[in-house]
Design a protein around this motif. Sequence first.
Motif, PDB file in Angstrom:
ATOM      1  N   ARG A   1       0.832  -1.189   0.000  1.00 49.19           N
ATOM      2  CA  ARG A   1       0.000   0.000   0.000  1.00 49.19           C
ATOM      3  C   ARG A   1       0.876   1.251   0.000  1.00 49.19           C
ATOM      4  O   ARG A   1       2.013   1.222   0.444  1.00 49.19           O
ATOM      5  N   GLN A   2       0.295   2.322  -0.529  1.00 47.30           N
ATOM      6  CA  GLN A   2       1.003   3.588  -0.569  1.00 47.30           C
ATOM      7  C   GLN A   2       0.093   4.675  -0.025  1.00 47.30           C
ATOM      8  O   GLN A   2      -0.833   5.135  -0.722  1.00 47.30           O
ATOM      9  N   PRO A   3       0.315   5.077   1.221  1.00 45.70           N
ATOM     10  CA  PRO A   3      -0.493   6.158   1.808  1.00 45.70           C
ATOM     11  C   PRO A   3      -0.176   7.480   1.122  1.00 45.70           C
ATOM     12  O   PRO A   3       0.903   7.626   0.520  1.00 45.70           O
TER      13      PRO A   3
ATOM     14  N   GLY B   1       1.340  10.732   0.112  1.00 46.81           N
ATOM     15  CA  GLY B   1       2.588  11.404   0.432  1.00 46.81           C
ATOM     16  C   GLY B   1       3.670  10.521   1.013  1.00 46.81           C
ATOM     17  O   GLY B   1       4.709  11.019   1.461  1.00 46.81           O
ATOM     18  N   LYS B   2       3.435   9.207   1.007  1.00 45.59           N
ATOM     19  CA  LYS B   2       4.425   8.292   1.588  1.00 45.59           C
ATOM     20  C   LYS B   2       4.870   7.257   0.571  1.00 45.59           C
ATOM     21  O   LYS B   2       4.292   7.129  -0.501  1.00 45.59           O
ATOM     22  N   GLU B   3       5.901   6.504   0.942  1.00 39.80           N
ATOM     23  CA  GLU B   3       6.405   5.473   0.058  1.00 39.80           C
ATOM     24  C   GLU B   3       5.536   4.213   0.131  1.00 39.80           C
ATOM     25  O   GLU B   3       4.819   3.990   1.109  1.00 39.80           O
ATOM     26  N   ARG B   4       5.655   3.405  -0.892  1.00 42.62           N
ATOM     27  CA  ARG B   4       4.943   2.137  -0.925  1.00 42.62           C
ATOM     28  C   ARG B   4       5.503   1.220   0.156  1.00 42.62           C
ATOM     29  O   ARG B   4       6.721   1.131   0.339  1.00 42.62           O
ATOM     30  N   GLU B   5       4.614   0.515   0.856  1.00 44.62           N
ATOM     31  CA  GLU B   5       5.034  -0.351   1.945  1.00 44.62           C
ATOM     32  C   GLU B   5       4.384  -1.724   1.850  1.00 44.62           C
ATOM     33  O   GLU B   5       3.266  -1.868   1.350  1.00 44.62           O
TER      34      GLU B   5
ATOM     35  N   GLU C   1      -5.615   5.211   9.404  1.00 47.53           N
ATOM     36  CA  GLU C   1      -4.230   5.081   8.937  1.00 47.53           C
ATOM     37  C   GLU C   1      -4.055   3.962   7.915  1.00 47.53           C
ATOM     38  O   GLU C   1      -2.971   3.799   7.350  1.00 47.53           O
TER      39      GLU C   1
ATOM     40  N   ALA D   1      -5.002   4.282   1.832  1.00 44.94           N
ATOM     41  CA  ALA D   1      -3.886   4.176   0.894  1.00 44.94           C
ATOM     42  C   ALA D   1      -4.394   3.619  -0.420  1.00 44.94           C
ATOM     43  O   ALA D   1      -5.527   3.129  -0.503  1.00 44.94           O
TER      44      ALA D   1
END
Length: 123
Positions: A38-40, A42-46, A89, A92
Amino acid sequence: QVQLVESGGGLVQAGGSLRLSCAASGRTFSSYVMGWFRQPPGKEREFVAAVSRGGSNTYYTDSVKGRFTISRDNAKNTVYLQMNSLKPEDTAVYYCAAKSAIAIITTTAYDYWGQGTQVTVSS
């Protein structure tokens, strides 16, 4: 070549559930480790979860353990992500991915990726 198409995303209230599906093309689906990422905003893919080729082994990132369940149906060339007790949270874009490998990996070094499906959890 494997093509992956995700579905099942949407808007849900906190505490709710969604089930994501990822349909794969090709006749060798059972030879791939499958993962969900998943990619929230403004964040990197996790990494979120992965399942072994036969479906007997699974692995989850700590933040989703006990809430998410990954599974696969090799007869249907489909991998699923059941998401319960969703939290804001968890919002994403969720991607499924395929890796030609024997063991589960948790990095983004997968061979094929879907286009993603948006999951939004409201508080």
